[in-house]
Write an enzyme that holds these catalytic residues in place. Structure first.
Site, PDB file in Angstrom:
ATOM      1  N   THR A 436      59.202 -49.577 -51.006  1.00 18.30           N
ATOM      2  CA  THR A 436      59.574 -50.645 -51.933  1.00 18.30           C
ATOM      3  C   THR A 436      61.063 -50.550 -52.234  1.00 18.30           C
ATOM      4  O   THR A 436      61.617 -49.451 -52.303  1.00 18.30           O
ATOM      5  CB  THR A 436      58.759 -50.559 -53.238  1.00 18.30           C
ATOM      6  OG1 THR A 436      59.154 -51.626 -54.122  1.00 18.30           O
ATOM      7  CG2 THR A 436      58.984 -49.235 -53.964  1.00 18.30           C
ATOM      8  N   HIS A 488      49.427 -35.667 -56.050  1.00 23.51           N
ATOM      9  CA  HIS A 488      49.505 -34.199 -55.985  1.00 23.51           C
ATOM     10  C   HIS A 488      48.170 -33.573 -55.573  1.00 23.51           C
ATOM     11  O   HIS A 488      48.107 -32.390 -55.232  1.00 23.51           O
ATOM     12  CB  HIS A 488      49.938 -33.647 -57.351  1.00 23.51           C
ATOM     13  CG  HIS A 488      50.789 -32.414 -57.245  1.00 23.51           C
ATOM     14  ND1 HIS A 488      50.736 -31.549 -56.179  1.00 23.51           N
ATOM     15  CD2 HIS A 488      51.737 -31.897 -58.089  1.00 23.51           C
ATOM     16  CE1 HIS A 488      51.584 -30.567 -56.361  1.00 23.51           C
ATOM     17  NE2 HIS A 488      52.217 -30.743 -57.518  1.00 23.51           N
TER      18      HIS A 488
END
Length: 526
Positions: A436, A488
């Protein structure tokens, strides 16, 4: 015979759609396969076409939410017979000529039309290869006026020039588009009823005037518009840009009245007449308004919240010295465009770098499916695009196998489809990693949100000159902050940081983009 036009199946998970806009009116005679309306699902906008020719009857109004299979409208196929046949205008035109003796008696009445072709649609002409839409600036003739052939009807403005729309035939004008509307090439701006009689006392134009071919005329001042004086995050029409540069007006102080906040020339003139006042806002207003969320906005909202709530999202940052890439673009920009027919942008460099880095760190290119990890040996890169109706994320398939030119062409293709709401479901599904670019809006740094079920997203930002310490010297370099947000649960800190550092290294040393490694180290087998 009455035919029901129902909402078609548009995807396995789509159960309802919203009617965004009717392109035809109730009672219009429509042709087979003609577009009747635009519909919007959770993921895309699509068109509903006429299955047969006939008279349209609208059952669902704009804004209505329909389920798959619901009837949106009906078409009376027997009503199509009332439409004027191609031979009818010719016959009507021949009728006055067949009775010349009646002309003297009708001298006091309005003259018959010179050409009777029925109602003629006046469409937006092609004005350049790269121009796909224009803005209607001003009507020079009003609805109901009798216009001559080649007479100027209105002013249109594209991204590069202002030009005029001419009447293709003489007759009574009916305006379709309003001032300020954005029209695509080929859209109908107005109609001319050529069957209407010329008003009494209005002389017909000389033959020499009729022979002139209508042609769009580019305004000379638009060609000289110094667009470079307008920041990239502020849009202004060419004429407005020229006035801003000439009068040295701060474009940030002007509220644009055009599509998507685009600054028009009238906005600039209003700012000059009212210095220090926020133009476009009602003074001391306390107004508020409510608007229904579109299906697309609902989907974006739901998915972003889902990403925040279902992933262990973390962001790591770095910065890239863009000196070498900018030098390459400056040196090969024209040659690249001549050779490949597309501009050499930043997206191809970032996509190439990301693809090589994803192959080195496969966890960044994977996602969690239940209790399993799904790894990909390919790189389907999603690119976030701000479309008029909201955020969409089309996918570049197998980006790792594409050349720089192929990537740039695909980016232009997908971005254009997104802007025109023409993306298909297939083009927006899948994707293994997202890029993006908030820099196009002036963002210096941000924490992008993961595009689930993907596990990571790269955020590009604004390029800004900053003082950097290089070899003990302070030098000014064009720098860009980059950010990677990652899940994560699947990606460790070491992998995410190493991934971003690898992307940084390849961008700062573009020669590595040839095969993903340092040529000298490869030669030395280091």
């Amino acid at each position: 015979m009455i035919i029901e036009i129902k909402v078609p199946t548009v995807g396995e998970s789509i159960s309802e759609v919203t009617i965004a806009k009717w392109l035809k009116k109730d009672g219009d005679i429509v042709k087979q396969d003609e577009v009747l309306c635009e519909m919007e699902s959770e993921k895309a906008t699509f068109e509903l076409n006429a299955e047969k020719p006939g008279v349209l009857k609208i059952l669902a109004p704009e804004g209505a939410t329909l389920k798959i299979g619901d009837v949106a409208c009906t078409i009376d196929t027997e009503g199509a017979g009332s439409a004027p046949q191609p031979e009818a205008p010719a016959a009507a035109a021949a009728a006055p000529a067949a009775q010349p003796e009646a002309a003297p008696a009708a001298a006091a009445a309005p003259a018959a039309p010179a050409v009777n072709k029925g109602t003629v649609d006046i469409k937006v002409p092609t004005v350049g290869e790269s121009i796909s839409e224009v803005t209607l600036i001003k009507w020079l003739k009003q609805s109901g006026d009798y216009v001559e052939r080649d007479e100027v009807l209105c002013e249109l403005e594209s991204e590069k020039a202002t030009f005029e729309l001419n009447a293709e035939e003489a007759g009574v004008l009916k305006t379709v588009a309003k001032e300020g509307d954005t029209l695509k090439i080929g859209d109908v701006a107005c109609q001319i009823d050529t069957a209407a009689a010329r008003p009494a006392g209005k002389a017909a134009p000389a033959p020499a005037q009729q022979a002139a071919a209508p042609a769009p005329k580019a305004a000379p001042q638009a060609q000289q518009a110094p667009v470079t004086t307008i920041p990239n995050d502020i849009k202004a029409s060419p004429v407005a840009a020229a006035v801003i540069a000439d009068k040295k007006v701060d474009p940030a102080s002007i509220k644009g009245s055009g599509a998507h906040g685009k600054i028009m020339k009238d906005d600039v003139f209003a700012a000059l007449e009212n210095p220090g006042v926020a133009i476009g806002h009602e003074m001391f207003s306390r107004n508020e308004r409510r608007e229904k969320m579109s299906n697309l906005r609902k989907t974006v909202s739901r998915r972003l919240v889902e990403a925040k709530n279902t992933t262990a999202m973390l962001t790591t940052f770095n910065e890239v010295d863009m000196t070498n890439i900018m030098a390459i673009r400056a040196k090969y920009k024209e040659t690249f465009k001549t050779a490949h027919g597309v501009n050499l942008g930043f997206m191809s460099f970032f996509t190439k770098a990301v693809c090589f880095a994803l192959q080195e760190f496969p966890a960044v290119n994977a996602y969690i499916d239940g209790e399993e990890l799904v790894y990909h040996d390919f790189c389907d890169i999603s690119i976030a695009v701000s479309a008029p109706k909201g955020l969409v994320v089309p996918v570049i398939r197998n980006a790792e196998s594409l050349s720089m030119a192929d990537i740039e062409k695909k980016v232009v293709e997908l971005a254009t489809k997104a802007r025109d709401s023409k993306l298909t479901m297939e083009e927006m599904t899948g994707g293994t990693f997202t890029i993006t670019n908030g820099g196009v809006f002036g963002s210096l740094m941000s924490t992008p949100i993961i595009n689930i079920p993907q596990s990571a997203i790269l955020g590009m930002h604004k390029i800004q000159d900053r003082p950097m310490a290089i070899n003990g010297q302070v030098v000014i370099r064009p720098m860009m902050y980059v950010a990677v947000s990652y899940d994560h649960r699947i990606i460790d800190g070491r992998e995410s940081v190493s991934f971003l550092v690898r992307v940084k290294d390849m961008l700062e040393n573009p020669e590595q983009l040839l095969f993903g490694k340092d040529p000298v180290k490869t030669l030395l087998k280091l």
